[in-house]
Write an enzyme that holds these catalytic residues in place. Sequence first.
Site, short mmCIF file in Angstrom:
data_model
loop_
_atom_site.label_atom_id
_atom_site.label_comp_id
_atom_site.label_asym_id
_atom_site.label_seq_id
_atom_site.Cartn_x
_atom_site.Cartn_y
_atom_site.Cartn_z
N ARG A 1 78.61 10.75 59.33
CA ARG A 1 77.88 11.75 60.12
C ARG A 1 78.42 11.83 61.55
O ARG A 1 78.50 12.91 62.14
CB ARG A 1 76.39 11.42 60.13
CG ARG A 1 75.71 11.61 58.79
CD ARG A 1 74.20 11.46 58.89
NE ARG A 1 73.62 12.50 59.74
CZ ARG A 1 72.42 12.36 60.31
NH1 ARG A 1 71.72 11.26 60.17
NH2 ARG A 1 71.92 13.34 61.04
N GLN B 1 65.41 17.16 67.90
CA GLN B 1 65.32 16.11 66.87
C GLN B 1 66.73 15.75 66.39
O GLN B 1 66.91 14.79 65.66
CB GLN B 1 64.49 16.59 65.69
CG GLN B 1 63.08 16.98 66.05
CD GLN B 1 62.35 17.66 64.89
OE1 GLN B 1 61.63 17.02 64.13
NE2 GLN B 1 62.56 18.95 64.75
N HIS C 1 65.22 11.71 68.78
CA HIS C 1 65.60 10.85 67.65
C HIS C 1 66.89 10.10 67.91
O HIS C 1 67.50 9.58 66.98
CB HIS C 1 65.72 11.70 66.37
CG HIS C 1 64.38 12.15 65.85
ND1 HIS C 1 64.25 13.08 64.85
CD2 HIS C 1 63.12 11.83 66.21
CE1 HIS C 1 62.97 13.28 64.61
NE2 HIS C 1 62.26 12.54 65.43
N THR D 1 63.68 24.03 62.53
CA THR D 1 63.03 22.81 62.07
C THR D 1 61.95 23.15 61.05
O THR D 1 61.23 24.14 61.18
CB THR D 1 62.43 21.99 63.24
OG1 THR D 1 61.81 20.80 62.73
CG2 THR D 1 61.45 22.80 64.06
N GLU E 1 63.97 30.81 57.34
CA GLU E 1 62.89 31.44 56.56
C GLU E 1 61.57 30.82 57.01
O GLU E 1 61.57 29.80 57.69
CB GLU E 1 63.13 31.19 55.06
CG GLU E 1 63.33 29.73 54.73
CD GLU E 1 64.25 29.53 53.52
OE1 GLU E 1 64.85 30.49 53.03
OE2 GLU E 1 64.37 28.38 53.09
N1 APR Z 1 69.38 29.03 61.10
C1 APR Z 1 68.09 28.74 61.38
N2 APR Z 1 67.35 27.86 60.68
C2 APR Z 1 67.95 27.25 59.64
C3 APR Z 1 69.29 27.50 59.27
C4 APR Z 1 70.02 28.43 60.06
N3 APR Z 1 71.29 28.73 59.79
N4 APR Z 1 69.57 26.75 58.16
C5 APR Z 1 68.45 26.05 57.88
N5 APR Z 1 67.47 26.36 58.74
C6 APR Z 1 66.10 25.85 58.80
C7 APR Z 1 65.49 25.57 57.45
O1 APR Z 1 64.86 26.75 56.93
C8 APR Z 1 64.45 24.49 57.82
O2 APR Z 1 63.24 25.10 58.27
O3 APR Z 1 66.15 24.61 59.47
C9 APR Z 1 65.11 23.77 58.99
C10 APR Z 1 65.71 22.42 58.61
O4 APR Z 1 64.66 21.56 58.27
P1 APR Z 1 64.98 20.03 57.99
O5 APR Z 1 66.19 19.92 57.10
O6 APR Z 1 63.70 19.39 57.57
O7 APR Z 1 65.43 19.44 59.41
P2 APR Z 1 64.50 19.01 60.62
O8 APR Z 1 63.26 19.85 60.67
O9 APR Z 1 65.37 18.97 61.82
O10 APR Z 1 64.09 17.50 60.22
C11 APR Z 1 63.34 16.78 61.20
O11 APR Z 1 63.52 14.79 59.84
O12 APR Z 1 64.74 13.39 58.52
C12 APR Z 1 64.26 13.57 59.78
O13 APR Z 1 65.20 12.63 61.70
C13 APR Z 1 65.37 13.67 60.78
O14 APR Z 1 65.39 14.92 62.84
C14 APR Z 1 65.16 15.01 61.44
C15 APR Z 1 63.70 15.33 61.14
#
Ligand code: APR
EC number: 2.3.1.286
Length: 229
Positions: free
Chosen positions: A56, A88, A106, A173, A200
């Site tokens: 990563r 995050q 984080h 997020t 979405e």
């Molecule tokens: N543009 C905008 N949003 C996007 C895109 C994009 N191109 N691609 C994905 N997303 C959105 C998804 O729809 C989702 O709502 O980004 C979000 C990603 O969600 P997660 O994968 O859950 O990531 P995150 O919310 O950052 O996770 C929070 O969880 O595992 C822990 O520490 C880790 O910081 C992380 C925390």
Amino acid sequence: MGRIVILTGAGISAESGLGTFRDEGGLWARHRIEDVATPEGFARDPALVHRFYNIRRAQAAAARPNAAHAALARLEAESSDVVTLVTQNVDDLHRRAGSHHVLQMHGRLAGALCDVCGHQWEAPPEMDEETPCPACHRAAARPDVVWFGEYPHYMEEIAALLAEARIFAAIGTSGQVYPAAAFVEDARAAGAETVELSLEPTAVSHLFDHCHSGPATETVPRWVESLLG
Ligand code: APR
């Protein structure tokens, strides 16, 4: 002059080629959180965890900030409001895009932390269970990231920022992980206007005054333009 607080998640870095966690085929579909993102997992198999973060770290170093990161840096530079990013994400794309007020709650992939003396330093490209701490010289280096079960950074500062926010935005997020998922409620309680920008709708979209769906490289520059006028 007011305060704009922006929470970002993995979605803002998706178009820079860095995978998200919970989307189709995301990081947590391919790795068990308990194996690679908990202190217990690290104690059980440090070599596995170092390999996971070495990959990563290399991916993040090779990635480039995208138009969404650049738009947030422009907002900080040009807005009459004080703009603070609470991310995050453990990549360094906000700083490399030019944002200065960035709180990485984080932690950061580029950082190393000594599990014995607490010393923090810039991580070498590859770490393993033999990597020595430059301060105490013990082989106790770990990635300087916050694992599940550990306490996020800057929580007092973030609470103070949310209490004064005129606008709170959550970008990319899923709103599945606390305490970040509750920031929108703290901001609403302080009277802030709340905006969600995500590919979405999410499980917490109903908590926001405004929701803009679509890729961050499209929605964030458009949103910033609407703020700067
Ligand atoms: N543009 C905008 N949003 C996007 C895109 C994009 N191109 N691609 C994905 N997303 C959105 C998804 O729809 C989702 O709502 O980004 C979000 C990603 O969600 P997660 O994968 O859950 O990531 P995150 O919310 O950052 O996770 C929070 O969880 O595992 C822990 O520490 C880790 O910081 C992380 C925390």
